[in-house]
Design an enzyme around this catalytic site. Sequence first.
Site, PDB file in Angstrom:
ATOM      1  N   THR A  12       0.817  -1.216   0.000  1.00 60.38           N
ATOM      2  CA  THR A  12       0.000   0.000   0.000  1.00 60.38           C
ATOM      3  C   THR A  12       0.844   1.257   0.000  1.00 60.38           C
ATOM      4  OG1 THR A  12      -1.872  -1.081   1.096  1.00 60.38           O
ATOM      5  CG2 THR A  12      -1.704   1.306   1.347  1.00 60.38           C
ATOM      6  N   THR A  86       1.156  -4.004   4.516  1.00 62.20           N
ATOM      7  CA  THR A  86       0.907  -4.347   5.915  1.00 62.20           C
ATOM      8  C   THR A  86       0.157  -5.671   6.079  1.00 62.20           C
ATOM      9  OG1 THR A  86      -1.165  -3.076   5.935  1.00 62.20           O
ATOM     10  CG2 THR A  86       0.853  -1.926   6.606  1.00 62.20           C
TER      11      THR A  86
END
Length: 334
Positions: A12, A86
């Site tokens: 991300t 993550t």
Amino acid sequence: MPDVVVFGLGGTIAMTGDAGVAPALSAEQLVAAVPGLAATGIGVEVVDFRRKPGASLSFADLAALSDAVAARFADGADGVVVTQGTDTIEETAYLLDLHHAGPQPLVVTGAMRNPTLAGADGPANVLAAIATAASPAARDLGCLVVLADEVHAARRVRKTHSTSGSTFQSPNGGPLGVVVEGEPRLLNRLPGRTAVPVDPRLPKRVGLVTVTFGDDGALLAAADRLDGLVVAAFGVGHVPEDLVPPLADLAARIPVVLASRTGAGSTLRSTYGFPGSERDLLDRGLIGAGFLDPLKARVLLHALLAAGADRDAVAAAFAVAGSETGQGAWPWPG
């Protein structure tokens, strides 16, 4: 001033796009977008290592990364930062921790909000991670995870919320420290380090089965094709009575690790004595995970099997890694 190498893996933190974001930014672009980095005086070298979402990273990717990190430390780097998605940080950071025996800081970070969103957290996390990797205070702590100005031990940290910026927590012990005014302040330390050699005998196939209410054990049938298995059991290490025979049969053939699905706390050893209790399962050959959650237990079991550990070595390793005391006979010299 210290020199830090930043390895970019994607995720991300490196995603852009109009119709659904995907990894697109290079590691150089990520670091160039960090305000205040130049003012720190820290020398930064950037390696564009992978461009993958965190969900697509593999054991092979992490083995290659561990080798590359070790090479940079051997060349004199003072610290290393890894940026990635993550989704899998709680697993990849622990695997990096198991493969990092040196004193230099190794820090993993990422972002919960991609660069196209207001309030993207990537630049702040990268800055805090680089500051931590450059700090003498972070030496001898193994791999660390730094997000939202908190410093976590890789073997404790968990992703606890799907979208929150404060998703990374360490239920068993809390964070090791915080980043204040750009300076990492370590408030407590781990009791010991546990390192496993990186071995070319990858891949090994290690499964994870979560026990559920009314579970009939149907998923255990696939375990015949595995090299090892982690069971995420109820509470302190309990399973339905009907699962005891197939688990005992598996434990006679492959290492089977008993972990708790609760998210915090340790499995027990001798409190309960009914069929399917922790005492019953350990007596039948299962190996207790202690404080290691199921995801961490799977990573450790994979690393141990890939390094050629037999069942006795696996049991010895879990006795140390799952105890949180740092005491015991680790299979490899420190």
